[in-house]
Design an enzyme around this catalytic site. Structure first.
Site, PDB file in Angstrom:
ATOM      1  N   HIS A  46      10.908  52.384  38.510  1.00 41.19           N
ATOM      2  CA  HIS A  46      11.707  51.663  37.528  1.00 41.19           C
ATOM      3  C   HIS A  46      10.858  50.662  36.737  1.00 41.19           C
ATOM      4  CE1 HIS A  46      15.619  50.073  36.093  1.00 41.19           C
ATOM      5  NE2 HIS A  46      14.979  48.924  36.054  1.00 41.19           N
ATOM      6  N   HIS A  95      21.872  51.629  33.451  1.00 43.86           N
ATOM      7  CA  HIS A  95      22.308  50.924  34.650  1.00 43.86           C
ATOM      8  C   HIS A  95      23.146  51.877  35.492  1.00 43.86           C
ATOM      9  CE1 HIS A  95      22.514  46.574  36.125  1.00 43.86           C
ATOM     10  NE2 HIS A  95      21.280  46.885  35.893  1.00 43.86           N
TER      11      HIS A  95
END
Lengths: 748, 236
Positions: A46, A95
């Site tokens: 990430h 998200h």
């Protein structure tokens, strides 16, 4: 998970053994536990983009190639110069993982994060857009739960911060059932001066490091490593890794930050998102070629007894880091005090190029500032999935229903029906900029107050097309999103993307990513659209079902309209006007809503993009615009041309007399013609007196343009000129089906 | 004369800039954005409590802001007859501070709702409606989650002519479908007994420029024009 030995103890880390060795090499010693945690977070997929970076190299040169690009990939947001002294910042992020576990807070904090990214560029966030994906709603309470609370999370957070949500898109497909997609995009507007005031680097030794905003708690520790894994049933226990948002504090942070930036004393600005204080301090100093000493005792924590590991890795929301010139410290702190924000001077930059973190007198972190960003990259294998051959050769069965019945079914289907249930919950008008509002156009159009300029923005992609062909699907997404802003009269100026894919360690999943990136790159270079930023979300897989999501490279386009008179809207306007179809229709039904809704098929031949033809069509449209010939425009999208035309009829309750005789193609079946999702087509309304001129221009530009109908006052669509018999569609019935689908499923 | 209006910036007000924009750039009136702790009534001819989510509206919409020093200052203006308007969250603050009767509850749908509606003018004798006629139907947008007006003294409101706006359809009929939040008697805006203070859930600042209005109307502007007219008459 890997086990490494630290001080004789076994520790679980996400990094590989090779990466652990590299940490030891970089430090020339063993890391302590806090340092190890910091490396583990910063080297997660990430934060480090370790799998995607080798591919994303293709996007790197936007700043060099386009003089109006002020900030390109690698920064917190892309920034372009839109003229008149204004800078426009925009970015999109995922998200997905938090939202799949805790939809309300997951979606809300997604908004929180993207707002901070825009704020980091020194400009005011002025709009949000949210592309979403869920499993099918019908008969699926889990999907309904996710959908309901994701929308509510976005609404509650966005509405409170006073940033209008002006657009987005929703698709429902089984592949997103347990791993939903929640992407959030934000647009910021400010002067070029504002933007220049706020670099996200600490260039100067001796500046103060201030932490401002929410307190640091134990929530969200290792949130990014959680996002770098596949969701499993165990993920329910990860719920503490989902942060809790506070839109009230965020609104205060926005105002305090913008007021602080205006003083000119802020020399560096970074939000605390994934990786928290670790990411902010190491990137500020590492990118700025400085070092810093940080005192953790100064950090205001939510609970007592937090250790250095927890403080450095906390991903508590609503925090910003400021690098402030010494002589401006007092002014900046006064501003934070006015807004009643918590703040603390937690350190100072120096020229050591080393990040030193102290807990009282104890040195708990001592690492070269750049080391954390020196994550290794990984070359992933890619392999075309073997199942594609069979899917791509699927034939369209003969329709078992009449054409009108098919259209009534399509307009009521979840992916085509009205999304009003969603956008009514979003304040899409706050800020008094929204000129073309949700449901009134293909894109959201905002005015730039004080100028005669308008910003158009659109986001989306067709996941079903990408599933069958990620290269053409990504290109098709670009055609579609550019087409959306063009429909409203805007010239597409720049693109950002959010790549949502499966596990990159699985060659088939990585193949989808690689091809989509290639497609975006090829199209953007050909059509001269700079790619100014991106975000990658991997590991969107369902471990229980062993399936990846359909590839979803979300594409966001912003464009500019030069003058109020140049704004075009979607609804048909006047009885007696002509309706034209621009662009050729091919038998491209692969991944279409027709295949899915009527035949329950996923396969077939998806649309193919030819850049030269697309460019030509856009040039032709802008020629019509320059001559003020277009009264309404809507790009042809899911469901095909009749769905597109119906949507144009609804608002002003007009009907159309359609005659497709001029479109006759002996090789195309009626269902292929009507329900094809060939990309880059538009339906326009024009005045009958311009009929000949339009056809002459079409000839000149060598464009396939056909007059297909005439606007009438009766609310019906009469369809003739097909191989089948003439039939009528009742627009009142269509509208009722279009409007009621989602409320019927959600309002029980 | 130099008219000066204050727009109060409560923490997390978010329609404050919009109100300032309309007053400054559309009405060409001097208006200041004033931080709630800094507001001094003596400098101003009128005050706007804008929309937003003051203090996050975490406890109950408007309740914390109702205890801000800015509201004490506004109360002085209320008492001496200067115009006070509360829009959306500002309306919620004014009912909590008991400038205005009644309360605003969660929408009947339990959802936030952002859309254009129609209002019928019931009272044009207020500081904010003197440019309108009773029976006029205006276009204006709402954007709220807690806008369901309720009072236990509807009779009193009617008798004292305190109902200013009611949600109606385009023709001015009070049908159920025209009521976007379940408000009692379709009430969208009310005033105090003296008619110098009004509160309304819809946003006149979003309806003051043709470019923002789906029908190209500028009906919200009439509310601000009325305020200016009222101030002029009051001082002359």
């Amino acid at each position: 998970m890997t086990k490494v030995k630290l001080d004789g103890e076994d520790i679980d880390v996400e990094m590989t053994e090779d990466e652990f060795k590299k940490v030891n090499d970089l430090l020339s010693r063993e890391p302590n536990i806090t340092e190890l945690g910091m490396f583990d977070v910063m080297w997660s997929e990430h934060c480090s983009y370790k799998s995607s970076r080798p591919k994303l190299k293709l996007f790197e040169d936007a700043e060099a190639n386009y003089d109006y690009v002020l900030a390109g990939p690698g920064q917190d947001a892309g920034v372009i110069d839109i003229g008149d002294g204004y800078a426009l910042a925009f970015r999109i992020e995922s998200h997905n993982h938090p939202s799949a576990i805790e939809p309300y807070h997951g979606a809300a904090t997604g908004i929180g994060g993207i707002i901070r990214d825009i704020l980091c560029m020194g400009v005011r966030p002025i709009a949000l857009l949210d592309p979403l994906r869920f499993g099918r709603l019908k008969g699926n309470p889990h999907s309904q739960w996710l959908f309901k609370y994701v929308v509510k999370g976005i609404a509650d957070y966005g509405n409170c911060t006073g940033i209008p949500t002006i657009g987005g898109e929703v698709e429902f497909d089984d592949s997103f059932e347990s791993n939903c997609i929640v992407n959030v995009a934000c647009i910021g507007l400010g002067t070029i001066e504002d933007f220049k005031h706020a670099p996200s680097r600490a260039y100067n030794p001796g500046d103060y490091l201030i932490l401002m905003g929410g307190s640091t708690g134990r929530d969200g520790i290792h949130g990014v490593t959680f996002a770098s894994r596949t969701l499993t049933e165990m993920s329910e226990t990860d719920r503490p890794a989902v942060q809790i948002g506070d839109p009230f504090i965020k609104k205060m942070i926005i105002e305090a930050t913008l007021e602080a930036v205006k003083t000119g004393y802020v020399r560096g600005l970074k939000d605390l998102g994934g990786g928290g204080l670790t990411c902010a301090t190491s990137e500020l100093t590492g990118d700025g070629n400085t070092g810093a000493k940080v005192d953790l005792k100064k950090v205001f924590t939510r609970e007592p007894g937090m250790n250095s590991y927890e403080i450095m890795l906390s991903e508590s929301q609503e925090r910003m880091a400021f690098i402030v010139k010494p002589d401006g410290l007092e002014d900046i702190l006064d501003i934070f005090t006015k807004y009643e924000m918590n703040f603390a001077v937690i350190g100072r930059t120096d020229d050591s190029k080393v990040l030193k973190v102290f807990d009282d007198e104890k040195l708990v972190v001592n690492i070269p500032a750049k080391a954390l960003s020196e994550s290794p990259t990984i070359k992933r294998e890619e392999k075309r999935p073997s199942y594609l051959d069979e899917l791509l050769t699927q034939k369209t069965p003969e329709p078992n229903l009449d054409l009108d019945e098919i259209i009534y079914k399509l307009i009521a289907s979840e992916n085509i029906c009205s999304k009003e249930w969603v956008y009514r919950q979003y304040d899409h008008e706050v800020g008094v900029r929204s000129v073309v509002k949700c449901g009134e156009g293909d894109s959201g159009v905002l005015r730039v107050i004080g100028t005669d300029k308008f910003i158009a923005a659109s986001v989306g992609v067709n996941s079903k097309h990408c599933f069958l062909d990620p290269y053409e699907g990504a290109k098709g997404g670009l055609v579609e999103e550019c087409g959306n802003v063009i429909s409203n009269g805007a010239k597409p100026l720049a693109m950002v993307n959010c790549c949502n894919f499966g596990n990159p360690e699985i060659p088939e999943s990585f193949w989808y990513f690689s091809k989509a990136v290639q497609g975006m790159n090829d199209f953007c270079r050909a059509l001269k659209i700079p790619i100014v930023g991106g975000n990658v979300s991997f590991y969107n897989e369902d471990d229980v079902k062993k399936t990846a999501i359909k590839a979803t490279p979300e594409i966001m386009i912003v464009g500019i309209i030069e003058g109020e008179k140049k704004i075009i809207t979607l609804p048909f306007k006047e009885v007696g006007n002509d309706v034209f179809l621009i662009g050729e229709t091919k038998a491209e039904l692969g991944g279409s809503e027709y295949h899915s809704v009527i035949h329950n098929l996923e396969g077939g031949k998806p649309p193919i993009v030819n850049e030269e033809i697309i460019q030509n069509r856009w040039d032709f449209l802008f020629e019509l615009y320059n001559r003020n010939l277009v009264k309404a425009n809507h790009d042809v999208n899911k469901g095909g041309i009749l769905i597109t035309i119906s949507e144009m009829c609804f608002k002003n309750k007009l009907g159309v007399d359609l005659d497709f005789a001029d479109c006759y193609n002996e090789h195309l079946r009626d269902d292929e013609f009507l329900f094809s999702e060939s990309v880059g087509r538009f339906i326009i309304e024009t005045s009958p007196e311009d009929h000949d001129l339009i056809l002459d221009l079409a000839k000149e530009f060598n464009i396939n343009v056909k007059k297909i109908g005439l606007l009438i006052s009766k609310p019906i669509i009469s369809v003739s000129g097909l191989k089948s018999d003439q039939f009528n569609l009742n627009l009142d019935k269509m509208k009722e089906l279009y409007d009621s689908t989602i409320p019927n499923l959600m309002e029980i | 004369m130099n008219i000066k209006i204050a727009v109060i910036q409560f923490p997390a007000a978010n329609c404050d800039f919009d109100a300032i924009h309309v007053l400054n750039n559309v009405m060409n009136i001097k208006a200041d954005l004033v931080w709630h702790n800094h507001f001094k009534e003596s400098q101003y001819d009128g005050v706007v409590l804008p929309g937003g989510f003051s203090f996050g509206d975490y406890l109950r919409a408007g309740i914390i802001a109702a205890h801000s020093p800015a509201v004490d200052e506004a109360r002085i203006m209320l008492k001496d007859g200067r115009p006070v308007i509360g829009i959306c969250n500002g309306f919620q603050i004014l009912t909590e501070a008991q400038f205005l009767p009644g309360a605003l509850l969660r929408n009947e749908s339990l959802k936030f709702s952002c859309k254009w509606v129609n209002l019928k003018v019931e009272n044009n004798k207020t500081a904010f409606t003197n440019k309108l006629k009773v029976g006029d139907v205006i276009d204006i947008p709402i954007a709220h989650g807690e806008g369901r007006y309720y009072t236990d003294d509807l009779k009193g409101l009617r008798e004292n002519n305190q109902i200013v706006f009611r949600y109606s359809n385009e023709k001015g009929e009070f049908e159920k479908e025209a009521n976007p939040n379940g408000s009692l008697d379709n009430i969208a805006g009310v005033c105090n007994l003296e008619h110098n203070c009004i509160g309304l859930m819809p946003h006149p600042e979003r309806a003051s420029e043709a470019i923002l209005s789906p029908k190209g109307t500028e009906h919200g502007k009439l509310i601000f024009e009325s305020m200016i007219e009222f101030i002029k008459r009051r001082v002359s």
